[in-house]
Design an enzyme around this catalytic site. Structure first.
Site, PDB file in Angstrom:
ATOM      1  N   TRP A 148       0.803  -1.225   0.000  1.00  0.00           N
ATOM      2  CA  TRP A 148       0.000   0.000   0.000  1.00  0.00           C
ATOM      3  C   TRP A 148       0.831   1.268   0.000  1.00  0.00           C
ATOM      4  O   TRP A 148       0.311   2.349  -0.208  1.00  0.00           O
ATOM      5  CB  TRP A 148      -0.928   0.011   1.230  1.00  0.00           C
ATOM      6  CG  TRP A 148      -0.187  -0.307   2.495  1.00  0.00           C
ATOM      7  CD1 TRP A 148      -0.074  -1.539   3.087  1.00  0.00           C
ATOM      8  CD2 TRP A 148       0.616   0.582   3.272  1.00  0.00           C
ATOM      9  NE1 TRP A 148       0.756  -1.469   4.184  1.00  0.00           N
ATOM     10  CE2 TRP A 148       1.188  -0.164   4.321  1.00  0.00           C
ATOM     11  CE3 TRP A 148       0.914   1.947   3.192  1.00  0.00           C
ATOM     12  CZ2 TRP A 148       2.032   0.390   5.275  1.00  0.00           C
ATOM     13  CZ3 TRP A 148       1.767   2.509   4.149  1.00  0.00           C
ATOM     14  CH2 TRP A 148       2.308   1.735   5.166  1.00  0.00           C
ATOM     15  N   LYS A 172      -2.621  -8.370  -7.764  1.00  0.00           N
ATOM     16  CA  LYS A 172      -3.385  -8.302  -6.527  1.00  0.00           C
ATOM     17  C   LYS A 172      -2.822  -7.138  -5.716  1.00  0.00           C
ATOM     18  O   LYS A 172      -1.763  -7.231  -5.088  1.00  0.00           O
ATOM     19  CB  LYS A 172      -3.270  -9.614  -5.743  1.00  0.00           C
ATOM     20  CG  LYS A 172      -4.137  -9.632  -4.503  1.00  0.00           C
ATOM     21  CD  LYS A 172      -3.240  -9.693  -3.279  1.00  0.00           C
ATOM     22  CE  LYS A 172      -3.952  -9.425  -1.998  1.00  0.00           C
ATOM     23  NZ  LYS A 172      -4.184  -8.011  -1.715  1.00  0.00           N
ATOM     24  N   ALA A 174      -2.754  -4.148  -2.651  1.00  0.00           N
ATOM     25  CA  ALA A 174      -3.011  -4.192  -1.208  1.00  0.00           C
ATOM     26  C   ALA A 174      -4.459  -3.789  -0.920  1.00  0.00           C
ATOM     27  O   ALA A 174      -5.026  -2.946  -1.625  1.00  0.00           O
ATOM     28  CB  ALA A 174      -2.060  -3.243  -0.493  1.00  0.00           C
ATOM     29  N   GLY A 225       6.512  -6.417  -0.530  1.00  0.00           N
ATOM     30  CA  GLY A 225       5.787  -6.349   0.732  1.00  0.00           C
ATOM     31  C   GLY A 225       6.697  -6.753   1.870  1.00  0.00           C
ATOM     32  O   GLY A 225       7.924  -6.651   1.766  1.00  0.00           O
ATOM     33  N   GLU A 247      10.777  -8.294  -3.260  1.00  0.00           N
ATOM     34  CA  GLU A 247      11.203  -6.960  -2.806  1.00  0.00           C
ATOM     35  C   GLU A 247      10.615  -6.784  -1.412  1.00  0.00           C
ATOM     36  O   GLU A 247       9.436  -6.457  -1.258  1.00  0.00           O
ATOM     37  CB  GLU A 247      10.648  -5.885  -3.757  1.00  0.00           C
ATOM     38  CG  GLU A 247      11.168  -5.986  -5.170  1.00  0.00           C
ATOM     39  CD  GLU A 247      12.614  -5.525  -5.305  1.00  0.00           C
ATOM     40  OE1 GLU A 247      13.155  -4.948  -4.348  1.00  0.00           O
ATOM     41  OE2 GLU A 247      13.195  -5.771  -6.376  1.00  0.00           O
ATOM     42  N   LEU A 248      11.426  -7.014  -0.385  1.00  0.00           N
ATOM     43  CA  LEU A 248      10.866  -7.135   0.969  1.00  0.00           C
ATOM     44  C   LEU A 248      11.254  -5.969   1.866  1.00  0.00           C
ATOM     45  O   LEU A 248      11.687  -4.929   1.406  1.00  0.00           O
ATOM     46  CB  LEU A 248      11.297  -8.483   1.552  1.00  0.00           C
ATOM     47  CG  LEU A 248      11.022  -9.690   0.633  1.00  0.00           C
ATOM     48  CD1 LEU A 248      11.507 -10.981   1.270  1.00  0.00           C
ATOM     49  CD2 LEU A 248       9.539  -9.791   0.291  1.00  0.00           C
ATOM     50  N   CYS A 281      10.080   1.542   2.230  1.00  0.00           N
ATOM     51  CA  CYS A 281      10.960   0.407   2.536  1.00  0.00           C
ATOM     52  C   CYS A 281      12.413   0.831   2.632  1.00  0.00           C
ATOM     53  O   CYS A 281      13.209   0.175   3.280  1.00  0.00           O
ATOM     54  CB  CYS A 281      10.798  -0.664   1.474  1.00  0.00           C
ATOM     55  SG  CYS A 281      11.017  -0.008  -0.169  1.00  0.00           S
ATOM     56  N   GLU A 381      11.734  -2.694  11.558  1.00  0.00           N
ATOM     57  CA  GLU A 381      11.266  -1.621  10.684  1.00  0.00           C
ATOM     58  C   GLU A 381      10.139  -0.880  11.418  1.00  0.00           C
ATOM     59  O   GLU A 381       9.126  -1.491  11.756  1.00  0.00           O
ATOM     60  CB  GLU A 381      10.706  -2.314   9.425  1.00  0.00           C
ATOM     61  CG  GLU A 381      10.652  -1.493   8.200  1.00  0.00           C
ATOM     62  CD  GLU A 381      10.094  -2.294   7.002  1.00  0.00           C
ATOM     63  OE1 GLU A 381       9.497  -3.388   7.175  1.00  0.00           O
ATOM     64  OE2 GLU A 381      10.259  -1.788   5.885  1.00  0.00           O
TER      65      GLU A 381
HETATM   66  P1  NAP Z   1       2.381  -6.979   3.426  1.00  0.00           P
HETATM   67  O1  NAP Z   1       1.516  -7.060   4.596  1.00  0.00           O
HETATM   68  O2  NAP Z   1       3.435  -8.017   3.244  1.00  0.00           O
HETATM   69  O3  NAP Z   1       1.420  -6.925   2.157  1.00  0.00           O
HETATM   70  C1  NAP Z   1       1.916  -6.826   0.850  1.00  0.00           C
HETATM   71  C2  NAP Z   1       0.925  -7.471  -0.094  1.00  0.00           C
HETATM   72  O4  NAP Z   1       0.839  -8.856   0.208  1.00  0.00           O
HETATM   73  C3  NAP Z   1      -0.487  -6.916   0.029  1.00  0.00           C
HETATM   74  O5  NAP Z   1      -1.085  -6.902  -1.239  1.00  0.00           O
HETATM   75  C4  NAP Z   1      -1.147  -7.935   0.922  1.00  0.00           C
HETATM   76  O6  NAP Z   1      -2.538  -8.020   0.780  1.00  0.00           O
HETATM   77  C5  NAP Z   1      -0.512  -9.204   0.401  1.00  0.00           C
HETATM   78  N1  NAP Z   1      -0.619 -10.331   1.315  1.00  0.00           N
HETATM   79  C6  NAP Z   1      -0.679 -10.325   2.667  1.00  0.00           C
HETATM   80  N2  NAP Z   1      -0.784 -11.601   3.127  1.00  0.00           N
HETATM   81  C7  NAP Z   1      -0.796 -12.404   2.043  1.00  0.00           C
HETATM   82  C8  NAP Z   1      -0.895 -13.814   1.850  1.00  0.00           C
HETATM   83  N3  NAP Z   1      -0.983 -14.648   2.877  1.00  0.00           N
HETATM   84  N4  NAP Z   1      -0.885 -14.290   0.583  1.00  0.00           N
HETATM   85  C9  NAP Z   1      -0.792 -13.457  -0.469  1.00  0.00           C
HETATM   86  N5  NAP Z   1      -0.704 -12.124  -0.352  1.00  0.00           N
HETATM   87  C10 NAP Z   1      -0.691 -11.602   0.886  1.00  0.00           C
HETATM   88  O7  NAP Z   1       3.164  -5.582   3.352  1.00  0.00           O
HETATM   89  P2  NAP Z   1       2.539  -4.121   3.462  1.00  0.00           P
HETATM   90  O8  NAP Z   1       2.239  -3.863   4.885  1.00  0.00           O
HETATM   91  O9  NAP Z   1       1.482  -3.915   2.448  1.00  0.00           O
HETATM   92  O10 NAP Z   1       3.780  -3.231   2.971  1.00  0.00           O
HETATM   93  C11 NAP Z   1       4.800  -2.829   3.803  1.00  0.00           C
HETATM   94  C12 NAP Z   1       6.028  -3.716   3.642  1.00  0.00           C
HETATM   95  O11 NAP Z   1       6.435  -3.700   2.286  1.00  0.00           O
HETATM   96  C13 NAP Z   1       7.200  -3.185   4.422  1.00  0.00           C
HETATM   97  O12 NAP Z   1       7.870  -4.244   5.039  1.00  0.00           O
HETATM   98  C14 NAP Z   1       8.072  -2.540   3.347  1.00  0.00           C
HETATM   99  O13 NAP Z   1       9.431  -2.455   3.684  1.00  0.00           O
HETATM  100  C15 NAP Z   1       7.832  -3.447   2.198  1.00  0.00           C
HETATM  101  N6  NAP Z   1       8.143  -2.783   0.928  1.00  0.00           N
HETATM  102  C16 NAP Z   1       9.244  -3.197   0.244  1.00  0.00           C
HETATM  103  C17 NAP Z   1       9.582  -2.562  -0.939  1.00  0.00           C
HETATM  104  C18 NAP Z   1      10.784  -3.016  -1.720  1.00  0.00           C
HETATM  105  O14 NAP Z   1      10.892  -2.639  -2.894  1.00  0.00           O
HETATM  106  N7  NAP Z   1      11.688  -3.793  -1.154  1.00  0.00           N
HETATM  107  C19 NAP Z   1       8.798  -1.519  -1.428  1.00  0.00           C
HETATM  108  C20 NAP Z   1       7.684  -1.117  -0.694  1.00  0.00           C
HETATM  109  C21 NAP Z   1       7.368  -1.772   0.488  1.00  0.00           C
HETATM  110  P3  NAP Z   1      -3.533  -7.256   1.788  1.00  0.00           P
HETATM  111  O15 NAP Z   1      -3.184  -5.825   1.716  1.00  0.00           O
HETATM  112  O16 NAP Z   1      -4.847  -7.573   1.180  1.00  0.00           O
HETATM  113  O17 NAP Z   1      -3.299  -7.844   3.132  1.00  0.00           O
END
Ligand code: NAP
Length: 477
Positions: A148, A172, A174, A225, A247-248, A281, A381
């Site tokens: 998101w 898919k 967020a 994510g 990309e975590l 991130c 984080e």
């Molecule tokens: P997240 O909770 O891991 O969610 C990311 C995506 O995964 C969302 O679309 C989420 O859907 C989905 N998801 C969650 N549980 C899932 C499952 N069991 N199976 C399949 N998909 C699933 O992360 P976030 O809170 O949205 O984003 C923040 C994180 O992203 C931070 O850790 C940040 O550092 C990281 N990030 C990394 C980068 C990079 O390039 N390295 C860039 C941006 C962000 P829902 O929203 O529907 O739960």
């Protein structure tokens, strides 16, 4: 407002008719309702993407480039509308949303060019009557799962190169920010991208992710994510041996040496820390400042934080918006409380900002001094507007602290000593190093992490490797 999912060129709801609300994090208003889809809808999207791929992979590079260019042009045309939509669902200040749309478009521009440079090779064979031809081909249907915090750019960074390579996609987004994705889908259709090439499904992440990682027609998953969800998806993908880009999460150190240009370092620290309310991130989480410039840095940061305005991102002059949801602000509070309990001093901020008529999701830009290794801000984080500072004495010591994290996405340091610059840059165990630079992200560079921050690279020519695979033909002549 009710918006739908894009499957095979059609706008459709969930089979059950169920929806969920998208909430404006600044105001608590319901911005829209979107379908609560699951595995059945996702299976249909995968079928559509697979059928479309059989034709899309046969298009010429110029045809694909031209469609990607059209999509980029439509995003430019609608930049203001897209930015407002983003601020409504995500909360970031309008100026940042406009910046993100421009950044998102840059990935499409770049991908349209890369489509024309997917070259093969001819390798000299060891027998005179043989030739070896290497082809680079699209991997097939790609699943794209995005977070998101950058609702548009995290999609185009994957979508652009996937389309350029000749892949089709199921996206898919967020659940907090599906509207930017859906708006992108509308523009993809308007651009003339054929039905089924771009599909978007919203809803239950487990059901959608479960299908995307188990359906054998999906050949690649590109995920951005958290590390936690990345690990889970990687496990789920093992039966199908899915190609993965991960990309975590990050936990960036920001080091200021005694010979740094202090004004430049403080300015970069502010942008790097407080952009998107600290929800990026690659944003700095741990500030390590040489003891001899510690007072100077802390005083510069305190003054600069004092100029920030917290509020609804649609308001002129606001530069720090709300946190994305209640869980996010609770996490920030718990990090600050933990630091306080363990002896840190909160120099600025350290509490919620309550604004009449707005949601209770604003956190004051915060400066913490006296961070120690046992504090959560030092090893997790925070994903919020909290800058925590720790003093160091030697280069050896600070590089060790910087590398002590399980994460390895971005690291920053400021020094005017050229030998130190190379020495430290080489020793930092991170995929991205900002040396006298607090904003290293750019379309032409290979963005990505090491260690628990994942693998795979997005950006530049490098990203094309993620969406193509090699095949060689051994040709007897
Ligand atoms: P997240 O909770 O891991 O969610 C990311 C995506 O995964 C969302 O679309 C989420 O859907 C989905 N998801 C969650 N549980 C899932 C499952 N069991 N199976 C399949 N998909 C699933 O992360 P976030 O809170 O949205 O984003 C923040 C994180 O992203 C931070 O850790 C940040 O550092 C990281 N990030 C990394 C980068 C990079 O390039 N390295 C860039 C941006 C962000 P829902 O929203 O529907 O739960």
């Amino acid at each position: 407002m009710q918006v739908n999912n894009l499957i095979n060129g059609q706008w459709v709801g969930a089979d059950s008719g169920a929806t969920f609300e998208v909430i404006n994090p600044a105001t608590d208003e319901v911005v829209a309702r979107v379908p609560l889809g699951g595995s059945t809808e996702t299976e249909r999207a995968v079928s559509a993407a697979h059928d479309a791929w059989l034709k899309w992979r046969g298009t010429t590079a110029n045809e694909r480039a031209s469609l990607i260019d059209k999509l980029a042009a439509l995003m430019r045309r609608d930049a203001d509308r897209l930015a407002r939509l983003m601020t409504a669902e995500q909360g970031k200040p309008l100026a940042e949303s406009r910046g993100e749309i421009a950044y998102a478009v840059s990935f499409l521009d770049w991908a349209a060019e890369e489509a024309k440079r997917i070259y093969g090779e001819i390798i000299p064979a060891s027998a005179p009557n043989k030739r070896i031809l290497v082809f680079r081909q699209p991997v097939g249907v790609c699943a794209i799962i995005t977070p998101w915090n950058f609702p548009s750019a995290m999609i185009t960074r994957k979508l652009g190169p996937a389309l350029a390579a000749g892949c089709t996609v199921v996206i898919k987004p967020a659940e907090d920010t599906p509207l930017s994705a859906i708006a992108l889908g509308e523009l993809a259709l308007e651009a003339g991208i054929p039905a089924g090439v771009v599909n978007i499904v919203t809803g239950d992440p487990r059901a959608i992710g479960g299908l995307l990682t188990s359906d054998q027609r999906v050949r690649k998953l590109s995920f951005t994510g958290s590390t936690e969800v990345g690990r889970l998806l990687m496990k789920q993908s093992s039966d199908n041996l899915l190609r993965l880009s991960m990309e975590l999460g990050g936990h960036a150190p920001f080091i200021i040496f005694d010979d740094a240009d202090m004004s430049r370092a403080a300015e970069a620290a502010m942008a790097c820390k407080f952009r998107n309310a600290g929800q990026t991130c690659i944003c700095a989480n741990r500030f390590y400042v040489h003891e001899s410039v510690h007072t100077d840095f802390v005083s510069r940061l305190s003054s600069a934080i004092g100029t920030l305005r917290v509020g609804d991102g649609t308001q002129e002059g606001v530069n720090v918006g709300p946190l994305i949801n209640d869980e996010a602000i609770t996490k920030v509070e718990s990090h600050v409380a933990d630091a306080r309990e363990k002896g840190a001093s909160v120099l600025v901020g350290g509490q919620r900002v309550r604004i009449k008529g707005l949601a209770d999701r604003f956190y004051a830009p915060t400066l913490i001094d006296g961070m120690t290794a046992d504090m959560r801000v030092h090893h997790e984080e925070t994903f919020g507007p909290v800058a925590a500072v720790r003093s160091f004495r030697t280069e050896e010591e600070v590089v060790e602290w910087a590398n002590s994290s399980q994460f390895g996405l971005a690291a920053y340091f400021f020094t005017q000593n050229a030998s130190r610059l190379i020495r430290v840059a080489e020793r930092l165990e991170y995929g991205i190093v900002g040396a006298n630079d607090g904003g290293p992200s750019t379309v032409q560079a290979p963005f990505g992490g090491v260690k628990q921050s994942g693998f795979g690279r997005e950006g530049g020519k490098y990203v094309m490797d993620e969406y193509t695979q090699l095949k060689y033909i051994s040709w007897g002549v």
